[in-house]
Design an enzyme around this catalytic site. Structure first.
Site, short mmCIF file in Angstrom:
data_model
loop_
_atom_site.label_atom_id
_atom_site.label_comp_id
_atom_site.label_asym_id
_atom_site.label_seq_id
_atom_site.Cartn_x
_atom_site.Cartn_y
_atom_site.Cartn_z
CG HIS A 1 -2.30 40.38 43.08
ND1 HIS A 1 -1.21 41.15 42.78
CD2 HIS A 1 -2.42 40.42 44.43
CE1 HIS A 1 -0.67 41.62 43.89
NE2 HIS A 1 -1.40 41.20 44.90
CG HIS B 1 -1.73 44.83 48.96
ND1 HIS B 1 -2.27 43.71 49.52
CD2 HIS B 1 -1.60 44.56 47.64
CE1 HIS B 1 -2.47 42.80 48.58
NE2 HIS B 1 -2.07 43.30 47.43
CB CYS C 1 -7.74 46.08 53.72
SG CYS C 1 -8.64 44.88 54.72
CG HIS D 1 2.11 40.45 49.76
ND1 HIS D 1 1.31 41.49 50.22
CD2 HIS D 1 1.33 39.68 48.96
CE1 HIS D 1 0.10 41.34 49.71
NE2 HIS D 1 0.08 40.25 48.94
CD GLU E 1 -1.38 42.78 54.48
OE1 GLU E 1 -1.58 42.61 55.70
OE2 GLU E 1 -2.02 42.17 53.60
#
Length: 182
Positions: free
Chosen positions: A29, A70, A92, A120, A122
């Site tokens: 971002h 994400h 991740c 979001h 993720e």
């Protein structure tokens, strides 16, 4: 850590200059970083668009799609895979661990409660592992409003505040005393 790792993967892939390179959704971002990646030939696919943006790649060029830190839901990963592109998973490791926990407990019939921001990327990806039995909470009121369900597994979006998590975990345990908390 996960974003730094994803950035390293993207830059390493871009240095190889082996065809068209896309990230699935913005890698980070930060508009300046995205601009630098664009200059290196890395384009951003809009989320939920597993194929239409590949048309910008020259005909006959290999296409690589990098899953950002994400992560994505299993369904989104399959849609990308079905296009025939080369996929590099830069999810991740912490997100991958939560995905694995959700997958394992969802397969056992648990209802998954995720502490996080429902819109979001993720969390959207994590919900995909819940097999349709996932809920997102962010406040005590959200926990109080959860439906009465059987077994519960409580996890968090990896970037959430630990103190807030612990408070919500206590509220989940109060409502669902046998809940598994991760």
């Amino acid at each position: 850590m996960g974003v730094r790792r994803a950035m390293d993967i993207v830059l390493e892939t871009a240095m190889k200059k082996n065809g068209a390179i896309f990230t699935y959704g913005p890698l980070i971002h930060n508009p300046q970083v995205l601009e630098i990646l664009e200059e290196k030939g890395v384009k951003t696919l809009p989320e939920g668009d597993a194929s239409s943006s590949f048309s910008s790649a020259p005909q006959g060029t290999s296409v690589t799609v990098i899953i950002r830190a994400h992560g994505v839901s299993p369904d989104e990963r399959q849609k990308i895979k079905d296009t025939g592109v080369h996929i590099i998973n830069a999810t991740c490791p912490h997100v991958g661990k939560v995905q694995g926990i959700i997958k394992r407990y969802a397969l056992q019939g648990y209802h998954i409660v995720i502490f996080g921001e429902k819109d979001h990327a993720e969390v959207i990806g994590l919900l995909g592992y819940a097999r349709g039995n996932g809920y997102v909470v962010n406040t005590m009121e959200d926990v109080e409003n959860l439906p009465v369900v059987g077994q519960v597994c409580f996890v968090a979006q990896t970037t959430q505040d630990q103190n807030h998590f612990e408070s919500l975990a206590q509220a989940v345990l109060k409502r669902f005393p046998e809940a598994k908390i991760f």
